[in-house]
Scaffold this motif. Structure first.
Motif, PDB file in Angstrom:
ATOM      1  N   LEU A 251      -3.258   2.989   2.576  1.00  0.00           N
ATOM      2  CA  LEU A 251      -4.741   2.826   4.169  1.00  0.00           C
ATOM      3  C   LEU A 251      -4.882   4.121   4.036  1.00  0.00           C
ATOM      4  CD1 LEU A 251      -2.737  -0.146   6.344  1.00  0.00           C
ATOM      5  CD2 LEU A 251      -4.478  -0.214   4.639  1.00  0.00           C
ATOM      6  N   ASN A 252      -3.730   5.229   4.849  1.00  0.00           N
ATOM      7  CA  ASN A 252      -4.560   5.987   4.761  1.00  0.00           C
ATOM      8  C   ASN A 252      -2.781   7.149   4.122  1.00  0.00           C
ATOM      9  OD1 ASN A 252      -1.817   6.712   6.515  1.00  0.00           O
ATOM     10  ND2 ASN A 252      -2.946   6.006   7.913  1.00  0.00           N
ATOM     11  N   ALA A 253      -3.787   8.460   4.096  1.00  0.00           N
ATOM     12  CA  ALA A 253      -2.385   9.682   3.325  1.00  0.00           C
ATOM     13  C   ALA A 253      -0.498   9.720   3.522  1.00  0.00           C
ATOM     14  CB  ALA A 253      -2.947  11.189   3.449  1.00  0.00           C
ATOM     15  N   THR A 254      -0.618   8.844   4.359  1.00  0.00           N
ATOM     16  CA  THR A 254       1.191   8.562   4.782  1.00  0.00           C
ATOM     17  C   THR A 254       1.505   7.297   6.116  1.00  0.00           C
ATOM     18  OG1 THR A 254       0.501   9.213   7.728  1.00  0.00           O
ATOM     19  CG2 THR A 254       1.454  11.437   6.464  1.00  0.00           C
ATOM     20  N   PHE A 255       0.607   6.416   4.942  1.00  0.00           N
ATOM     21  CA  PHE A 255       1.095   4.507   5.481  1.00  0.00           C
ATOM     22  C   PHE A 255       0.757   3.947   3.748  1.00  0.00           C
ATOM     23  CE2 PHE A 255       0.504   0.597   6.276  1.00  0.00           C
ATOM     24  CZ  PHE A 255       1.479   0.290   7.299  1.00  0.00           C
ATOM     25  N   TRP A 256       1.792   3.997   3.390  1.00  0.00           N
ATOM     26  CA  TRP A 256       1.818   3.521   2.031  1.00  0.00           C
ATOM     27  C   TRP A 256       2.241   1.984   1.668  1.00  0.00           C
ATOM     28  CZ3 TRP A 256      -0.489   6.033  -2.852  1.00  0.00           C
ATOM     29  CH2 TRP A 256      -1.179   7.384  -1.843  1.00  0.00           C
ATOM     30  N   TYR A 257       1.939   0.706   0.993  1.00  0.00           N
ATOM     31  CA  TYR A 257       2.540   0.012   0.810  1.00  0.00           C
ATOM     32  C   TYR A 257       2.646  -0.657  -0.939  1.00  0.00           C
ATOM     33  CZ  TYR A 257      -2.253  -1.652   0.529  1.00  0.00           C
ATOM     34  OH  TYR A 257      -3.639  -1.886   0.375  1.00  0.00           O
ATOM     35  N   ARG A 258       3.618  -1.330  -0.618  1.00  0.00           N
ATOM     36  CA  ARG A 258       3.865  -1.223  -2.526  1.00  0.00           C
ATOM     37  C   ARG A 258       2.618  -2.820  -2.740  1.00  0.00           C
ATOM     38  NH1 ARG A 258       9.237  -1.136  -0.760  1.00  0.00           N
ATOM     39  NH2 ARG A 258       9.680   0.520  -1.554  1.00  0.00           N
ATOM     40  N   ARG A 259       2.935  -2.459  -4.129  1.00  0.00           N
ATOM     41  CA  ARG A 259       1.708  -4.238  -5.027  1.00  0.00           C
ATOM     42  C   ARG A 259       2.750  -5.788  -4.507  1.00  0.00           C
ATOM     43  NH1 ARG A 259      -0.840  -0.096  -9.369  1.00  0.00           N
ATOM     44  NH2 ARG A 259      -1.935   1.310  -7.939  1.00  0.00           N
ATOM     45  N   LYS A 260       1.663  -6.429  -4.488  1.00  0.00           N
ATOM     46  CA  LYS A 260       3.130  -7.290  -4.272  1.00  0.00           C
ATOM     47  C   LYS A 260       3.106  -8.747  -5.755  1.00  0.00           C
ATOM     48  CE  LYS A 260      -0.137  -9.533  -0.625  1.00  0.00           C
ATOM     49  NZ  LYS A 260      -1.110 -10.487   0.068  1.00  0.00           N
ATOM     50  N   ASP A 261       2.255  -8.039  -6.968  1.00  0.00           N
ATOM     51  CA  ASP A 261       2.378  -8.193  -8.239  1.00  0.00           C
ATOM     52  C   ASP A 261       3.268  -7.525  -8.425  1.00  0.00           C
ATOM     53  OD1 ASP A 261       0.110  -6.306  -8.245  1.00  0.00           O
ATOM     54  OD2 ASP A 261      -0.661  -6.769  -9.851  1.00  0.00           O
ATOM     55  N   GLU A 262       3.936  -6.490  -7.850  1.00  0.00           N
ATOM     56  CA  GLU A 262       4.935  -5.354  -8.814  1.00  0.00           C
ATOM     57  C   GLU A 262       5.911  -5.189  -7.814  1.00  0.00           C
ATOM     58  OE1 GLU A 262       2.898  -1.690  -9.659  1.00  0.00           O
ATOM     59  OE2 GLU A 262       1.104  -2.813 -11.411  1.00  0.00           O
ATOM     60  N   GLY A 263       6.690  -4.797  -8.556  1.00  0.00           N
ATOM     61  CA  GLY A 263       7.999  -4.488  -7.832  1.00  0.00           C
ATOM     62  C   GLY A 263       8.589  -2.544  -7.876  1.00  0.00           C
ATOM     63  N   ALA A 264       9.122  -2.566  -6.828  1.00  0.00           N
ATOM     64  CA  ALA A 264       8.823  -0.870  -6.928  1.00  0.00           C
ATOM     65  C   ALA A 264       9.711  -0.311  -8.254  1.00  0.00           C
ATOM     66  CB  ALA A 264       9.782   0.045  -5.765  1.00  0.00           C
ATOM     67  N   PRO A 265       9.635   0.906  -8.968  1.00  0.00           N
ATOM     68  CA  PRO A 265      11.065   0.762  -9.602  1.00  0.00           C
ATOM     69  C   PRO A 265      12.040   1.648  -8.856  1.00  0.00           C
ATOM     70  CG  PRO A 265       8.531   3.010  -9.605  1.00  0.00           C
ATOM     71  CD  PRO A 265       8.744   0.925  -8.971  1.00  0.00           C
ATOM     72  N   VAL A 266      12.789   1.364  -9.883  1.00  0.00           N
ATOM     73  CA  VAL A 266      14.292   1.666  -9.048  1.00  0.00           C
ATOM     74  C   VAL A 266      15.080   2.358  -9.971  1.00  0.00           C
ATOM     75  CG1 VAL A 266      16.357   0.423  -8.098  1.00  0.00           C
ATOM     76  CG2 VAL A 266      14.666  -0.388  -7.588  1.00  0.00           C
ATOM     77  N   GLU A 267      15.459   3.653  -9.358  1.00  0.00           N
ATOM     78  CA  GLU A 267      16.082   4.095 -10.773  1.00  0.00           C
ATOM     79  C   GLU A 267      17.670   4.468 -10.218  1.00  0.00           C
ATOM     80  OE1 GLU A 267      16.975   9.124 -11.195  1.00  0.00           O
ATOM     81  OE2 GLU A 267      15.758   8.325  -9.153  1.00  0.00           O
ATOM     82  N   THR A 268      18.450   3.716 -10.898  1.00  0.00           N
ATOM     83  CA  THR A 268      19.743   3.672 -11.095  1.00  0.00           C
ATOM     84  C   THR A 268      20.884   4.432 -11.894  1.00  0.00           C
ATOM     85  OG1 THR A 268      19.035   1.347 -10.184  1.00  0.00           O
ATOM     86  CG2 THR A 268      21.396   1.290 -10.881  1.00  0.00           C
TER      87      THR A 268
ATOM     88  N   SER B 297      16.014   5.537  -5.207  1.00  0.00           N
ATOM     89  CA  SER B 297      15.098   5.922  -6.340  1.00  0.00           C
ATOM     90  C   SER B 297      14.421   6.562  -4.661  1.00  0.00           C
ATOM     91  CB  SER B 297      14.438   5.467  -7.204  1.00  0.00           C
ATOM     92  OG  SER B 297      14.083   3.707  -6.232  1.00  0.00           O
ATOM     93  N   ASP B 298      13.444   8.021  -5.026  1.00  0.00           N
ATOM     94  CA  ASP B 298      12.047   7.600  -4.218  1.00  0.00           C
ATOM     95  C   ASP B 298      11.877   6.838  -3.847  1.00  0.00           C
ATOM     96  OD1 ASP B 298      13.592  10.309  -4.542  1.00  0.00           O
ATOM     97  OD2 ASP B 298      12.081  10.994  -5.760  1.00  0.00           O
ATOM     98  N   CYS B 299      11.067   5.410  -4.398  1.00  0.00           N
ATOM     99  CA  CYS B 299       9.978   4.746  -4.018  1.00  0.00           C
ATOM    100  C   CYS B 299      10.887   3.428  -3.118  1.00  0.00           C
ATOM    101  CB  CYS B 299       9.814   3.790  -5.347  1.00  0.00           C
ATOM    102  SG  CYS B 299       9.572   4.651  -6.371  1.00  0.00           S
ATOM    103  N   GLU B 300      12.778   3.738  -2.975  1.00  0.00           N
ATOM    104  CA  GLU B 300      13.133   2.836  -1.935  1.00  0.00           C
ATOM    105  C   GLU B 300      13.210   3.373  -1.372  1.00  0.00           C
ATOM    106  OE1 GLU B 300      15.939  -0.341  -4.631  1.00  0.00           O
ATOM    107  OE2 GLU B 300      16.573   1.529  -4.363  1.00  0.00           O
ATOM    108  N   MET B 301      13.220   4.950  -0.938  1.00  0.00           N
ATOM    109  CA  MET B 301      13.770   5.535   0.411  1.00  0.00           C
ATOM    110  C   MET B 301      12.200   6.195   0.519  1.00  0.00           C
ATOM    111  SD  MET B 301      16.752   8.867  -1.060  1.00  0.00           S
ATOM    112  CE  MET B 301      16.657   9.058   0.358  1.00  0.00           C
ATOM    113  N   TRP B 302      11.485   5.669   0.167  1.00  0.00           N
ATOM    114  CA  TRP B 302       9.651   5.935   1.381  1.00  0.00           C
ATOM    115  C   TRP B 302       9.894   5.057   2.548  1.00  0.00           C
ATOM    116  CZ3 TRP B 302       5.536   9.186   2.401  1.00  0.00           C
ATOM    117  CH2 TRP B 302       4.431   8.387   3.461  1.00  0.00           C
ATOM    118  N   ARG B 303       9.276   5.663   3.873  1.00  0.00           N
ATOM    119  CA  ARG B 303       9.391   4.754   4.984  1.00  0.00           C
ATOM    120  C   ARG B 303       8.031   4.964   5.675  1.00  0.00           C
ATOM    121  NH1 ARG B 303      12.623   2.539   2.622  1.00  0.00           N
ATOM    122  NH2 ARG B 303      14.828   2.211   3.674  1.00  0.00           N
TER     123      ARG B 303
END
Length: 321
Positions: free
Chosen positions: A225-242, A258-264
């Motif tokens: 939505l802006n530079a500091t507010f991000w959301y995941r796409r509905k049709d794609e899951g966030a890649p998880v680095e395990t 992963s960094d994608c899961e740590m984002w808030r």
């Protein structure tokens, strides 16, 4: 009467003998000057080449090479002063980098003094001066290779190298202090309060810390939505680095998030705990030390060649003199 006849030898005229001897002497004396004149011509042809070579060597030993070496040493002085008065990154003092920067400046000043002392004493002590400079410059070359990341000298005990930085930021205690400093300095404030309207954002032009700490990694495929507010796409899951790692002491295993899961989207959290933020901090503070490594490599090679040529020219001048 016939018995009384005696045979009297007939002597050649004195004039004939004298003329023959004179001709022989004339021929000999004529041949000798020709040989001497030939030798003189050859020696005269050799003298200009030897004299020119000696003149060139004397000019190099007395003027050109010392001046060139002195000018090179001035770059050491200028870089040392620049390091002393250069404004460091705000959070470098947590890792003790200002102290390392001061030691590097003092070391460059010491090399400057030794280089010019070797120039001043090159005629009295040519061999000791060369040995001292070779040892100092080789040490400076190895340090430059370590800072530039060329060799394997990078260790946790050698400060300001790439390996040293990574070990420091991966330590939880160090990173908590660095993270607090980055947050207090307002690394993401201009993105929070002055969000650009154009999307997608040109992240390549952003400083590494803003790109790594204030936004999720590009591999997360998130919309904003802006530079500091991000959301995941509905049709794609966030890649998880395990990553599953085995602990030899306790036999346990753990999973690295992963960094994608740590984002808030919380302004006080964002991606400050992400690996991208840690590496962004390393890239920000390491650039100066990488430049120092390249400078040390170039200047050490040039000074080493210059001092070696001065040593050879000085010995040639002494031998011919």
């Amino acid at each position: 009467m016939a018995d009384n006849v005696q045979v009297v030898p007939v002597d050649e005229p004195a004039e004939t003998v004298t003329a023959t001897a004179t001709a022989t002497t004339t021929t000999t004396t004529t041949a000798e000057p020709e040989d001497k004149s030939t030798d003189k011509m050859e020696s005269q042809n050799d003298k200009p080449s030897v004299g020119t070579l000696v003149t060139i060597v004397n000019l190099l030993a007395a003027g050109v090479l010392p001046i060139f070496t002195f000018v090179l040493s001035l770059t050491l002085l200028g870089y040392a002063v620049w390091l002393l008065y250069m404004r460091s990154y705000d959070c470098e003092d947590i890792l003790g980098l200002p102290r390392v920067q001061t030691l590097a400046s003092v070391g460059l000043l010491a090399v400057f003094v030794f280089s010019n002392a070797a120039l001043f004493l090159r005629r009295k002590f040519p061999m000791p001066a060369l040995v001292v400079m070779v040892v100092i410059l080789l040490l400076m070359l190895f340090i430059g290779l370590a800072y530039a990341g060329v060799n394997e000298m990078q260790s946790r005990r050698f400060p300001a190298t790439a390996t040293w930085f990574k070990l420091k930021v991966m330590d939880d205690v160090n990173w908590n202090n660095i993270k607090s400093c980055v947050y207090d300095k307002g690394a993401c404030n201009d993105l929070i309060y002055g969000t650009p309207n154009e999307k997608p954002y040109n992240r390549r032009k952003m400083p590494p810390i803003k790109n790594g700490c204030c936004m999720p990694p590009e591999t997360c495929n998130m919309d904003s939505l802006n530079a500091t507010f991000w959301y995941r796409r509905k049709d794609e899951g966030a890649p998880v680095e395990t990553t599953v790692m085995y602990n030899g002491y306790g036999g346990g295993m753990f999973r690295r998030v992963s960094d994608c899961e740590m984002w808030r989207n919380d302004w006080s959290i964002l991606c400050y705990d992400c690996r991208s933020c840690k590496f962004g901090f390393v890239r920000s503070v390491r650039k100066k030390w990488w430049q120092l490594g390249i400078f040390l490599i170039v200047i050490s090679i040039l000074l080493l060649m210059s001092h070696l040529l001065i040593f050879l020219a000085t010995f040639w001048e002494r031998y011919k003199g």
